[in-house]
Write a protein that holds these residues in place. Sequence first.
Motif, PDB file in Angstrom:
ATOM      1  N   VAL A  77      87.528  42.051   0.281  1.00 44.29           N
ATOM      2  CA  VAL A  77      86.675  41.323   0.704  1.00 44.29           C
ATOM      3  C   VAL A  77      86.269  41.175   1.999  1.00 44.29           C
ATOM      4  O   VAL A  77      87.377  40.543   2.858  1.00 44.29           O
ATOM      5  CB  VAL A  77      86.752  39.714  -0.159  1.00 44.29           C
ATOM      6  N   LEU A  78      85.261  41.603   2.455  1.00 39.98           N
ATOM      7  CA  LEU A  78      84.903  41.507   4.096  1.00 39.98           C
ATOM      8  C   LEU A  78      83.890  40.291   4.133  1.00 39.98           C
ATOM      9  O   LEU A  78      82.907  40.106   3.716  1.00 39.98           O
ATOM     10  CB  LEU A  78      84.189  43.030   4.377  1.00 39.98           C
ATOM     11  N   ALA A 105      86.886  39.177   9.046  1.00 35.94           N
ATOM     12  CA  ALA A 105      88.062  39.051   8.292  1.00 35.94           C
ATOM     13  C   ALA A 105      87.888  39.769   6.963  1.00 35.94           C
ATOM     14  O   ALA A 105      87.141  39.800   6.137  1.00 35.94           O
ATOM     15  CB  ALA A 105      88.171  37.467   8.044  1.00 35.94           C
ATOM     16  N   ILE A 106      89.132  40.541   6.608  1.00 36.01           N
ATOM     17  CA  ILE A 106      88.998  41.497   5.611  1.00 36.01           C
ATOM     18  C   ILE A 106      90.345  40.933   4.703  1.00 36.01           C
ATOM     19  O   ILE A 106      91.345  40.722   5.020  1.00 36.01           O
ATOM     20  CB  ILE A 106      89.736  42.818   5.778  1.00 36.01           C
ATOM     21  N   VAL A 143      97.432  37.721   8.740  1.00 34.27           N
ATOM     22  CA  VAL A 143      97.387  36.340   8.453  1.00 34.27           C
ATOM     23  C   VAL A 143      97.963  36.359   7.031  1.00 34.27           C
ATOM     24  O   VAL A 143      97.275  36.521   6.001  1.00 34.27           O
ATOM     25  CB  VAL A 143      95.966  35.515   8.635  1.00 34.27           C
ATOM     26  N   GLN A 144      99.207  35.880   6.669  1.00 37.19           N
ATOM     27  CA  GLN A 144      99.732  36.016   5.495  1.00 37.19           C
ATOM     28  C   GLN A 144      99.226  34.703   4.716  1.00 37.19           C
ATOM     29  O   GLN A 144      98.816  33.755   4.916  1.00 37.19           O
ATOM     30  CB  GLN A 144     101.391  35.794   5.675  1.00 37.19           C
ATOM     31  N   VAL A 145      99.191  35.358   3.278  1.00 37.30           N
ATOM     32  CA  VAL A 145      98.630  34.527   2.295  1.00 37.30           C
ATOM     33  C   VAL A 145      99.314  34.066   1.231  1.00 37.30           C
ATOM     34  O   VAL A 145      99.702  32.993   0.868  1.00 37.30           O
ATOM     35  CB  VAL A 145      97.186  34.972   1.653  1.00 37.30           C
ATOM     36  N   ARG A 146     100.178  35.282   0.670  1.00 39.18           N
ATOM     37  CA  ARG A 146     101.025  35.097  -0.390  1.00 39.18           C
ATOM     38  C   ARG A 146     102.215  34.272  -0.045  1.00 39.18           C
ATOM     39  O   ARG A 146     102.481  34.332   1.125  1.00 39.18           O
ATOM     40  CB  ARG A 146     101.662  36.380  -0.772  1.00 39.18           C
ATOM     41  N   MET A 176      94.971  38.239   4.792  1.00 39.83           N
ATOM     42  CA  MET A 176      93.862  38.526   5.469  1.00 39.83           C
ATOM     43  C   MET A 176      94.123  39.165   7.066  1.00 39.83           C
ATOM     44  O   MET A 176      95.133  39.085   7.801  1.00 39.83           O
ATOM     45  CB  MET A 176      93.139  37.310   5.626  1.00 39.83           C
ATOM     46  N   VAL A 177      93.268  39.961   7.318  1.00 41.55           N
ATOM     47  CA  VAL A 177      93.425  40.703   8.467  1.00 41.55           C
ATOM     48  C   VAL A 177      92.310  40.132   9.399  1.00 41.55           C
ATOM     49  O   VAL A 177      91.038  40.620   8.988  1.00 41.55           O
ATOM     50  CB  VAL A 177      93.346  42.083   8.518  1.00 41.55           C
TER      51      VAL A 177
END
Length: 347
Positions: A77-78, A105-106, A143-146, A176-177
Amino acid sequence: MAILRKIGQTAKVFYIFIIFALARKPQKMENFFDLAQRRRSVRKFTEQAVEQEKIDKIMQVALMSPSGKRINPWKFVLVTDKEMLQKLSEARTHGSQLIAGASLAIVVMADTSLTDVWIEDASIAASYIQLEAEDLGLGSCWVQVRNREKAEDDISTEKYIRSLLNIPEKYAIENMVAIGYKTEEKFPHDLSSLQYDKINIEKYNCLDGEKAEEPINSTNATKPTDTKSAKSHPYNKRIVLGTLLVFFGLLFFVKRLNILPESISYFCFSLKSYLIYAGVIFMALHKFGSRNLRTGILLAVIGLIFYFIDFADWIWITFNIWNYWPLIITLIGGSIVYFALKNGRNK
């Protein structure tokens, strides 16, 4: 003299400033080593928007990233909307605020129902995204999510992002990047300060306090008890071949004696085409597991043997040749099974 000394000192400072600026100037990547050396995490971005052409290139690289069995479970998702970027920056108590200043943000996620290595596949895709961003002169940060939480709301970071971006439950979000133009150019990695001690040759060298795994003695190893890991018969293939010959021999011997009603006989031999069709379908699905390939080959071979023996039986009937050949096939198959079982006991 004092004036000349001051001019000299000023020139020296100016010279050092020029050298420093040139050293931090971005350079075009000549090879992957150069790219890997220069890529550094960037957390501050300019207001300049990332061009659509560069976004397209980044996503093309992401779609070319390696994936287990080429299942490609990932989806992306962009997000470029500033208001949404601000909301995404609040996904974690710490570590996600930098997204508010990014131009893009990806969100990297994967369908967990397709593969058990979705974490690896999604992580590789995210790494490719960061490398391509660097190659295009952009900065990025993972950016870590899990396994992260939004502490103030007592919910997971993943659930928060899923509600924001309308992401279904079957997709797990890895990270997320954040991407944008850099406010500064960081120094590349210093090759002399790399942790070369983390590299082990041939075997791992245990550090103080570490204990290596005990070597496995194959002679004293515990024998498996489950049927999946149990040792197979040494003549498994011969037994299967002999059993098939006995089966087909008996079936056609019964057919030659007209023991089976015509309707049942027709039904049995009409299955040969469907066996081949099923075999071809299973072989076409071999990318989802080697078991499908083996099953497909077995079904197709059985169907082809049906065809062959049916054709041979027609020749025997048409030319009035001896009709007891199924008995020979049965005896040959039985002999193969008998000697395979007998010799297998001695193995």
